[in-house]
Design a protein around this motif. Structure first.
Motif, PDB file in Angstrom:
ATOM      1  N   ALA A 177      27.876 113.867 -72.164  1.00 49.03           N
ATOM      2  CA  ALA A 177      27.579 112.594 -72.861  1.00 49.03           C
ATOM      3  C   ALA A 177      28.202 111.538 -72.319  1.00 49.03           C
ATOM      4  O   ALA A 177      27.714 110.309 -72.371  1.00 49.03           O
ATOM      5  N   LYS A 178      29.575 111.550 -72.466  1.00 48.65           N
ATOM      6  CA  LYS A 178      30.398 110.348 -71.799  1.00 48.65           C
ATOM      7  C   LYS A 178      29.779 109.727 -70.591  1.00 48.65           C
ATOM      8  O   LYS A 178      29.787 108.840 -70.081  1.00 48.65           O
ATOM      9  N   ASP A 179      29.428 110.893 -69.676  1.00 46.22           N
ATOM     10  CA  ASP A 179      29.018 110.286 -68.321  1.00 46.22           C
ATOM     11  C   ASP A 179      27.349 109.674 -68.468  1.00 46.22           C
ATOM     12  O   ASP A 179      27.169 108.799 -67.824  1.00 46.22           O
ATOM     13  N   ILE A 180      26.798 110.453 -69.235  1.00 46.53           N
ATOM     14  CA  ILE A 180      25.369 109.591 -69.737  1.00 46.53           C
ATOM     15  C   ILE A 180      25.417 108.373 -70.218  1.00 46.53           C
ATOM     16  O   ILE A 180      24.816 107.357 -70.069  1.00 46.53           O
ATOM     17  N   THR A 190      22.343  96.932 -72.377  1.00 44.00           N
ATOM     18  CA  THR A 190      23.735  96.282 -72.859  1.00 44.00           C
ATOM     19  C   THR A 190      24.576  96.876 -73.671  1.00 44.00           C
ATOM     20  O   THR A 190      25.698  96.801 -73.900  1.00 44.00           O
ATOM     21  N   THR A 191      23.805  97.932 -74.326  1.00 46.32           N
ATOM     22  CA  THR A 191      24.413  98.672 -75.338  1.00 46.32           C
ATOM     23  C   THR A 191      23.806 100.148 -75.291  1.00 46.32           C
ATOM     24  O   THR A 191      22.759 100.267 -74.970  1.00 46.32           O
ATOM     25  N   VAL A 192      24.706 101.385 -75.688  1.00 47.93           N
ATOM     26  CA  VAL A 192      24.284 102.691 -75.813  1.00 47.93           C
ATOM     27  C   VAL A 192      24.200 102.806 -77.317  1.00 47.93           C
ATOM     28  O   VAL A 192      25.002 102.728 -78.072  1.00 47.93           O
ATOM     29  N   ASP A 193      23.025 103.117 -77.437  1.00 49.53           N
ATOM     30  CA  ASP A 193      22.509 103.251 -79.166  1.00 49.53           C
ATOM     31  C   ASP A 193      22.866 104.777 -79.403  1.00 49.53           C
ATOM     32  O   ASP A 193      23.128 105.030 -80.503  1.00 49.53           O
ATOM     33  N   PHE A 194      22.379 105.550 -78.592  1.00 51.25           N
ATOM     34  CA  PHE A 194      22.734 106.885 -78.836  1.00 51.25           C
ATOM     35  C   PHE A 194      22.614 107.968 -77.666  1.00 51.25           C
ATOM     36  O   PHE A 194      21.988 107.748 -76.745  1.00 51.25           O
ATOM     37  N   VAL A 195      23.425 109.062 -77.821  1.00 49.67           N
ATOM     38  CA  VAL A 195      23.195 110.145 -76.777  1.00 49.67           C
ATOM     39  C   VAL A 195      23.434 111.507 -77.639  1.00 49.67           C
ATOM     40  O   VAL A 195      24.373 111.889 -78.325  1.00 49.67           O
ATOM     41  N   ILE A 196      22.227 112.255 -77.366  1.00 46.06           N
ATOM     42  CA  ILE A 196      22.247 113.427 -77.919  1.00 46.06           C
ATOM     43  C   ILE A 196      22.300 114.602 -76.943  1.00 46.06           C
ATOM     44  O   ILE A 196      21.391 114.348 -75.796  1.00 46.06           O
ATOM     45  N   VAL A 197      23.192 115.551 -76.680  1.00 45.64           N
ATOM     46  CA  VAL A 197      23.259 116.581 -75.832  1.00 45.64           C
ATOM     47  C   VAL A 197      23.355 117.993 -76.277  1.00 45.64           C
ATOM     48  O   VAL A 197      24.351 118.210 -77.115  1.00 45.64           O
ATOM     49  N   GLY A 203      20.582 122.932 -79.734  1.00 44.19           N
ATOM     50  CA  GLY A 203      19.438 122.207 -79.284  1.00 44.19           C
ATOM     51  C   GLY A 203      18.596 122.432 -80.412  1.00 44.19           C
ATOM     52  O   GLY A 203      17.314 121.773 -80.173  1.00 44.19           O
ATOM     53  N   ALA A 204      18.734 123.408 -81.385  1.00 40.76           N
ATOM     54  CA  ALA A 204      17.695 123.879 -82.559  1.00 40.76           C
ATOM     55  C   ALA A 204      17.978 122.763 -83.616  1.00 40.76           C
ATOM     56  O   ALA A 204      17.367 122.815 -84.406  1.00 40.76           O
ATOM     57  N   SER A 205      18.990 121.717 -83.489  1.00 44.03           N
ATOM     58  CA  SER A 205      19.173 120.826 -84.276  1.00 44.03           C
ATOM     59  C   SER A 205      18.898 119.613 -83.724  1.00 44.03           C
ATOM     60  O   SER A 205      19.330 118.746 -82.865  1.00 44.03           O
ATOM     61  N   PRO A 206      17.767 118.842 -84.152  1.00 46.23           N
ATOM     62  CA  PRO A 206      16.881 117.528 -83.683  1.00 46.23           C
ATOM     63  C   PRO A 206      18.136 116.615 -83.337  1.00 46.23           C
ATOM     64  O   PRO A 206      17.935 115.896 -82.303  1.00 46.23           O
ATOM     65  N   HIS A 207      18.972 116.298 -84.360  1.00 46.48           N
ATOM     66  CA  HIS A 207      19.909 115.109 -84.303  1.00 46.48           C
ATOM     67  C   HIS A 207      21.239 115.606 -84.140  1.00 46.48           C
ATOM     68  O   HIS A 207      22.208 114.986 -84.845  1.00 46.48           O
ATOM     69  N   HIS A 208      21.608 116.622 -83.442  1.00 44.85           N
ATOM     70  CA  HIS A 208      23.072 117.325 -83.186  1.00 44.85           C
ATOM     71  C   HIS A 208      23.860 116.316 -82.471  1.00 44.85           C
ATOM     72  O   HIS A 208      25.141 116.375 -82.889  1.00 44.85           O
ATOM     73  N   GLU A 209      23.540 115.413 -81.683  1.00 41.39           N
ATOM     74  CA  GLU A 209      24.363 114.591 -80.780  1.00 41.39           C
ATOM     75  C   GLU A 209      25.254 115.231 -79.942  1.00 41.39           C
ATOM     76  O   GLU A 209      24.573 116.063 -78.987  1.00 41.39           O
ATOM     77  N   GLY A 218      22.049 129.567 -68.245  1.00 37.29           N
ATOM     78  CA  GLY A 218      21.101 130.127 -68.864  1.00 37.29           C
ATOM     79  C   GLY A 218      20.508 129.146 -70.175  1.00 37.29           C
ATOM     80  O   GLY A 218      19.548 129.444 -70.859  1.00 37.29           O
ATOM     81  N   ASP A 219      21.485 128.124 -70.457  1.00 41.41           N
ATOM     82  CA  ASP A 219      21.396 127.172 -71.651  1.00 41.41           C
ATOM     83  C   ASP A 219      20.244 126.282 -71.325  1.00 41.41           C
ATOM     84  O   ASP A 219      20.090 125.613 -70.308  1.00 41.41           O
ATOM     85  N   PRO A 220      18.968 126.069 -72.246  1.00 36.00           N
ATOM     86  CA  PRO A 220      18.378 125.056 -72.403  1.00 36.00           C
ATOM     87  C   PRO A 220      19.160 123.877 -73.001  1.00 36.00           C
ATOM     88  O   PRO A 220      20.029 124.200 -73.945  1.00 36.00           O
ATOM     89  N   VAL A 221      18.841 122.730 -72.819  1.00 35.69           N
ATOM     90  CA  VAL A 221      19.910 121.572 -73.208  1.00 35.69           C
ATOM     91  C   VAL A 221      18.801 120.300 -73.429  1.00 35.69           C
ATOM     92  O   VAL A 221      18.000 120.003 -72.498  1.00 35.69           O
ATOM     93  N   VAL A 222      18.668 119.922 -74.719  1.00 42.27           N
ATOM     94  CA  VAL A 222      18.063 118.577 -75.228  1.00 42.27           C
ATOM     95  C   VAL A 222      18.856 117.590 -74.974  1.00 42.27           C
ATOM     96  O   VAL A 222      19.911 117.486 -75.365  1.00 42.27           O
ATOM     97  N   VAL A 223      18.268 116.424 -74.224  1.00 43.02           N
ATOM     98  CA  VAL A 223      18.927 115.409 -73.993  1.00 43.02           C
ATOM     99  C   VAL A 223      17.974 114.238 -74.501  1.00 43.02           C
ATOM    100  O   VAL A 223      17.215 114.004 -73.955  1.00 43.02           O
ATOM    101  N   ASP A 224      18.494 113.533 -75.652  1.00 41.36           N
ATOM    102  CA  ASP A 224      18.046 112.422 -76.011  1.00 41.36           C
ATOM    103  C   ASP A 224      18.714 111.253 -75.817  1.00 41.36           C
ATOM    104  O   ASP A 224      19.885 111.329 -76.550  1.00 41.36           O
ATOM    105  N   ILE A 225      18.123 110.075 -75.397  1.00 42.47           N
ATOM    106  CA  ILE A 225      19.228 109.055 -75.242  1.00 42.47           C
ATOM    107  C   ILE A 225      18.272 107.888 -75.032  1.00 42.47           C
ATOM    108  O   ILE A 225      17.125 107.730 -75.155  1.00 42.47           O
ATOM    109  N   GLY A 226      19.047 106.633 -75.587  1.00 42.56           N
ATOM    110  CA  GLY A 226      18.425 105.311 -75.697  1.00 42.56           C
ATOM    111  C   GLY A 226      19.506 104.139 -75.670  1.00 42.56           C
ATOM    112  O   GLY A 226      20.804 104.451 -76.056  1.00 42.56           O
ATOM    113  N   GLY A 227      19.118 103.264 -75.300  1.00 43.49           N
ATOM    114  CA  GLY A 227      20.090 101.976 -75.437  1.00 43.49           C
ATOM    115  C   GLY A 227      19.169 100.604 -75.695  1.00 43.49           C
ATOM    116  O   GLY A 227      17.923 100.553 -75.685  1.00 43.49           O
TER     117      GLY A 227
END
Length: 368
Positions: A177-180, A190-197, A203-209, A218-227
């Motif tokens: 997440a830090k690299d993302i 200009t800003t990082v608003d959120f990073v979910i990894v 990944g079964a928790s939609p807002h896990h962060e 073998g892990d699936p990984v949900v990556v939800d990002i925005g700024g």
């Protein structure tokens, strides 16, 4: 500036049409939308006063007056009034409103202490929410706003194209997440608003962060990002990756999700209601046996805020209209096992819909 002046005029007309004497707008997205001024949210009052009749004016702490005048608000030909530390800004505004003000509205994010202070200064007036007026303006994006959202979407797409550099077995979610986050800034935000990894069961928790969980082969990984971009408009996109070959059950789940999300983005058109668009994907997911695991709405509006109107959710009969921009993000989440989500920003056009996020939606299997 012509765009902002048009917004001010439209908001002033809408204020009168709603039977209000004035809108009172504190720092936040509504103030930026109406003036271009990104004011600091301080304990001292900053407030745009938009009367139904007469000239708008901006009240700011004296120490912020120069900053307000140097902002786009300073080019709007509206009065910018500074007040001193011992002045009562609420009484100042109350004295300048029509003498028989009976109804006013404050922006939806105004701090409660400021609303209570206005109610004390206007004891005979009823307070309401300015969102009832402004949301109708803000959720229909102008061509300039759509172009700003295209730039934001392209910026976050650039970050997703780099995920393979960072998502490596043996690293923690927090390290990835830090690299993302650094990548979001490097891509032009200009800003990082959120990073979910969310890796594996997270990944079964939609807002896990993020957490200190180590990512495994073998892990699936949900990556939800925005700024937020220099234009002041937000990005938001989710892709689900696999680090090495994922379980067969996950591939089956993902194929259902991909069909649902693709069908929804292709279904966007004027006149379709928000709940009908939600049902397009939800019916596919339910038909495949995963209905109970799609636990949130299909999407949210986006613009100067990541979440705003219109919301794409069951029970909303709001018809889609040209200029409306929103996420399309169905998800399937199996507690204790894994989850997946695919999210694109879409804009309703005169003839259909435009998907702003253009990275591939097929499952990306990274080296494991």
């Amino acid at each position: 500036m012509d765009e902002i002046k048009r917004r001010l005029a439209a908001a002033q007309k809408a204020t009168g049409d709603a039977g209000l004497e004035a809108l009172l707008v504190a720092p936040g997205a509504d103030l930026r939308y109406l003036t271009g001024y990104q004011a600091l949210p301080l304990e001292r009052l900053t407030c745009l006063v938009l009367p139904a009749e007469g000239d708008p004016f901006l009240v700011v702490p004296l120490l912020e007056q120069a900053a307000a005048q140097a902002s786009p608000a300073g080019a709007l030909d509206i009065e910018i009034t500074g007040f001193g530390e011992t002045d009562d800004a609420y009484e100042l505004i109350a004295r300048r409103l029509p003498p028989r003000t009976r109804r006013f509205a404050v922006d939806n994010h105004m701090w409660a202490e400021k609303l209570l202070a206005f109610q004390a200064a206007l004891p005979d007036a009823q307070a309401g929410l300015a969102g009832d007026v402004l949301l109708e303006l803000r959720m229909r994006k102008s061509p300039q706003e759509v172009e700003a959202l295209r730039r934001a979407a392209a910026a976050i797409d650039r970050v997703h194209r780099r995920i393979g550099e960072w998502l490596i077995p043996g690293r923690t979610e927090a390290e990835v997440a830090k690299d993302i986050a650094d990548g979001i800034l490097a891509a032009g935000h200009t800003t990082v608003d959120f990073v979910i990894v969310g890796s594996g069961p997270n990944g079964a928790s939609p807002h896990h962060e993020v957490s200190d969980r180590v990512i495994r082969s073998g892990d699936p990984v949900v990556v939800d990002i925005g700024g937020t971009t220099p234009d002041g408009y937000c990005s938001d996109s989710t892709r689900t990756y696999a680090v090495g070959e994922p379980p067969a059950a996950f591939r089956e789940l993902y194929e259902v999700l991909l069909r649902a999300q693709t069908a929804q983005t292709e279904a966007v058109r004027p006149g379709l209601t928000a709940e009908e668009l939600d049902a397009v994907g939800r019916d596919i997911i339910t038909g495949a046996g995963y209905g109970e695991h799609f636990i949130h709405r299909t999407g949210h509006g986006i613009g100067m805020e990541t979440h705003e109107e219109p919301y794409i959710v069951a029970g909303s009969a709001r018809p889609l209209e040209p200029g409306m921009a929103f996420s399309v993000e169905p998800g399937i989440y199996l507690p204790g096992r894994f989850g997946a989500r695919i999210e694109d920003i879409a804009v309703c056009t005169e003839t259909g819909g435009e998907r702003l996020n253009l990275t591939g939606r097929d499952l990306v299997v990274l080296p494991g």
